[in-house]
Design a protein around this motif. Sequence first.
Motif, PDB file in Angstrom:
ATOM      1  N   ARG A  97       0.863  -1.207   0.000  1.00 24.18           N
ATOM      2  CA  ARG A  97       0.000   0.000   0.000  1.00 24.18           C
ATOM      3  C   ARG A  97       0.891   1.245   0.000  1.00 24.18           C
ATOM      4  O   ARG A  97       2.082   1.158   0.360  1.00 24.18           O
ATOM      5  CB  ARG A  97      -0.898   0.097   1.228  1.00 24.18           C
ATOM      6  CG  ARG A  97      -1.781  -1.029   1.676  1.00 24.18           C
ATOM      7  CD  ARG A  97      -2.050  -2.111   0.766  1.00 24.18           C
ATOM      8  NE  ARG A  97      -3.097  -1.897  -0.204  1.00 24.18           N
ATOM      9  CZ  ARG A  97      -3.577  -2.862  -0.994  1.00 24.18           C
ATOM     10  NH1 ARG A  97      -3.105  -4.079  -0.926  1.00 24.18           N
ATOM     11  NH2 ARG A  97      -4.520  -2.594  -1.863  1.00 24.18           N
TER      12      ARG A  97
ATOM     13  N   ARG B  82       3.559   3.104  -5.223  1.00 25.00           N
ATOM     14  CA  ARG B  82       2.541   2.204  -4.645  1.00 25.00           C
ATOM     15  C   ARG B  82       1.151   2.830  -4.651  1.00 25.00           C
ATOM     16  O   ARG B  82       0.158   2.132  -4.571  1.00 25.00           O
ATOM     17  CB  ARG B  82       2.955   1.800  -3.223  1.00 25.00           C
ATOM     18  CG  ARG B  82       4.172   0.882  -3.197  1.00 25.00           C
ATOM     19  CD  ARG B  82       4.325   0.179  -1.875  1.00 25.00           C
ATOM     20  NE  ARG B  82       4.639   1.087  -0.809  1.00 25.00           N
ATOM     21  CZ  ARG B  82       5.863   1.471  -0.457  1.00 25.00           C
ATOM     22  NH1 ARG B  82       6.901   1.004  -1.130  1.00 25.00           N
ATOM     23  NH2 ARG B  82       6.057   2.298   0.534  1.00 25.00           N
ATOM     24  N   ARG B  83       1.106   4.166  -4.754  1.00 29.61           N
ATOM     25  CA  ARG B  83      -0.176   4.850  -4.845  1.00 29.61           C
ATOM     26  C   ARG B  83      -0.837   4.544  -6.204  1.00 29.61           C
ATOM     27  O   ARG B  83      -2.050   4.597  -6.342  1.00 29.61           O
ATOM     28  CB  ARG B  83       0.061   6.368  -4.724  1.00 29.61           C
ATOM     29  CG  ARG B  83      -1.112   7.152  -4.197  1.00 29.61           C
ATOM     30  CD  ARG B  83      -0.794   8.635  -4.213  1.00 29.61           C
ATOM     31  NE  ARG B  83       0.272   9.008  -3.278  1.00 29.61           N
ATOM     32  CZ  ARG B  83       0.100   9.207  -1.987  1.00 29.61           C
ATOM     33  NH1 ARG B  83      -1.091   9.067  -1.465  1.00 29.61           N
ATOM     34  NH2 ARG B  83       1.113   9.553  -1.216  1.00 29.61           N
ATOM     35  N   GLY B  86      -1.095  -1.496  -8.482  1.00 30.14           N
ATOM     36  CA  GLY B  86      -1.763  -2.570  -7.732  1.00 30.14           C
ATOM     37  C   GLY B  86      -0.872  -3.786  -7.779  1.00 30.14           C
ATOM     38  O   GLY B  86      -0.478  -4.223  -8.863  1.00 30.14           O
ATOM     39  N   ASP B 111      -5.112   2.557   1.077  1.00 34.23           N
ATOM     40  CA  ASP B 111      -4.954   3.011  -0.314  1.00 34.23           C
ATOM     41  C   ASP B 111      -5.454   4.440  -0.504  1.00 34.23           C
ATOM     42  O   ASP B 111      -5.448   4.945  -1.630  1.00 34.23           O
ATOM     43  CB  ASP B 111      -5.730   2.072  -1.258  1.00 34.23           C
ATOM     44  CG  ASP B 111      -4.957   0.803  -1.556  1.00 34.23           C
ATOM     45  OD1 ASP B 111      -3.734   0.779  -1.328  1.00 34.23           O
ATOM     46  OD2 ASP B 111      -5.570  -0.174  -2.021  1.00 34.23           O
ATOM     47  N   LYS B 158      -7.569   0.204  -5.907  1.00 31.51           N
ATOM     48  CA  LYS B 158      -7.363   1.638  -6.178  1.00 31.51           C
ATOM     49  C   LYS B 158      -7.446   1.961  -7.660  1.00 31.51           C
ATOM     50  O   LYS B 158      -7.067   3.058  -8.065  1.00 31.51           O
ATOM     51  CB  LYS B 158      -6.033   2.081  -5.570  1.00 31.51           C
ATOM     52  CG  LYS B 158      -4.830   1.368  -6.114  1.00 31.51           C
ATOM     53  CD  LYS B 158      -3.606   1.652  -5.276  1.00 31.51           C
ATOM     54  CE  LYS B 158      -2.815   0.378  -5.084  1.00 31.51           C
ATOM     55  NZ  LYS B 158      -1.801   0.404  -4.112  1.00 31.51           N
ATOM     56  N   PRO B 160      -5.714   0.888 -10.316  1.00 30.43           N
ATOM     57  CA  PRO B 160      -4.371   1.387 -10.621  1.00 30.43           C
ATOM     58  C   PRO B 160      -4.069   1.479 -12.121  1.00 30.43           C
ATOM     59  O   PRO B 160      -4.691   0.777 -12.919  1.00 30.43           O
ATOM     60  CB  PRO B 160      -3.464   0.356  -9.963  1.00 30.43           C
ATOM     61  CG  PRO B 160      -4.258  -0.894  -9.970  1.00 30.43           C
ATOM     62  CD  PRO B 160      -5.697  -0.522  -9.888  1.00 30.43           C
TER      63      PRO B 160
END
Lengths: 319, 317
Positions: A97, B82-83, B86, B111, B158, B160
């Motif tokens: 994360r 990482r934001r 995935g 997330d 998220k 991604p």
Amino acid sequence: MISDALSIARKEFTDTITSKRLWLIVGVLLLFSVASTYSTIFRVITAFQQAGRPVASVFSAIATTMAYMAPLLGIALAFDAISGERERGTLRILLSRPIYREDVINGKIISALAVISLAVTLSSFAAVSISILLHNIAVTMDDIARVCLFIVFSIVFSFAYYAFSLFISTLSSKSSHSLIISIGIWIFFAFILSAISSLIATAVLGPPPVRSFQAFNMSQRQFRNFTSPSIFPQEYLDYMRREAEISSMIQAFSINYHYTQITSLLFGYATRPIEFSRRTLTSIPTVISTRLIDIVVLIVFPIVFLFASYMIFTRRQEK
Amino acid sequence: MKMDLAIEVENLVKIYGKGGSGIKALDGISMKIPKASTYGLFGPNGSGKTTLISILVGLILPTSGNAKVLGFDVVKESVEIRRRVGLLPEGFGFYDHMTALENLVFLATLDKIPSDQRKKRALETLEMVGLKDRANDKVSTFSRGMRQRLGIAQALLKDPELLIFDEPTVGIDPEGAAEFRNLVKSMNKEGKTILMSTHLLYEVGMVCTHAAVIRGGKLLVQGSVEELYQSVREAKGYRYELRVKSGIDMLLQEIRSISDVIEIKQNENHVTVLSRREIWGELLPLVSKPQFKDAVESLKPIEPSWDEIYRFYQEGG
């Protein structure tokens, strides 16, 4: 970021307070605390009553139980804190994360501190309240202040074991290893070191001088003056004092020793035969000033291990 | 023309341990992964795939070299990576005492998905992997295949730009693996970049537009799947398969007369032709001639198998 650490702490806290493991320890702590007041109160209440503080016998019994149970609480919360996440593979999911590694360990520490504080406070107040009701003892403001101080020191003590066990858990890839090492260290500090210290002291000083008295035939007055020269020859008292000094020096390596030193003075109970005559309560400021080194050790111990855990965890590379 | 890259790796080295006894997991890897591609990273166990992926998402640090993911440096800007990425890590796990939905909502919090959207997004991803009806079941009751699907769901949370799957079909039954491949294809159609490591060669062939072969920490080859096929074809020859009926002697004679045909093998009604160069343009008119039209049922080029590609590059290309 603090919000990420708090999110992890919130989850950890919920997990812990809904776990059987925590309530089992709290239950055992409560049960043993209340039960031990029964065995203690009849044995020493006379002496305390004469000192005008019967409630101290209740506290001393609870403090003795806490000395054994608080470390177990800390270990129970920490032994799989990191290694368990590693074993389950959840650490990989967490670290994928957009958070910093620090957030994971900070979250766990925040949660553990909250759980320990809650568990120690609840069980201490519950044990004290139940015991006071059962034994019908009047409580003063000074007693409440002592209990509060005792709770603070017990939280720090439990947290010291948490920090140590967290350190082991951070190093270890298996929770079973972490648990065995943590429990082993607790057994060593709680039981083995005191025996070893006595053995070493005896080895250094040689056998004690021969004494000629009958403890079982002591009058009440003689019992109160247990360490007076009329009962023990001076030579024997000197030997015991020297033995206590050597033993204390060795036991100073144990965090349990420092905690016991503080609580024994706080509640006026003896930790060794030579101190049986100390049945008067010392004032709280005097307790703090007399036991300042013990208090400092109690605070520094968890800081050192938390720092070590922090450094290892944030620098360790997890594939 | 400058390629739009999702991942760019330059001379990446990773050594585990210190001093002379250190193990070199990555040995000077350089690779370019174009945006909107499905990139298969193939290699046997222990070849360095997981190490490479771990570096790309900032879980471990490289010993030397540079890598950028979506334009962010893997050492200095790993949180930003990482934001946007995935990840389905290898050997991952979930909190068994929590439900699938609770697990995903917790991960959605980390997330940074807004609180009012977390549950909705978690349910959406569960639906994408076919677990919506098990949303409120504890993960401890899930089979290995279901856990793997939940793993894919957490990577999708998220939404991604880039998805990285480390051995995604390990433990999934064939039906689940097929569903996963369809999911990958549909996500690729949406324009997402997918990097997928596997030790199963056929997976690369089934879903990837690009591939790389890694072994012993070294990249043996990389490129589009067509480029890889082409290299092997050029080195090992072009193969064609004809399905024929009887009476084809004349046809075989004519095929033999095509220059650069090396070998013709007949096995009952299957004929395999091997040539040094592309002869499709000559074979097709030939079999379409009226005298052979009825004798030939089908003609198709045979692509090199992934086993062949792997062996070819393992032997030095």
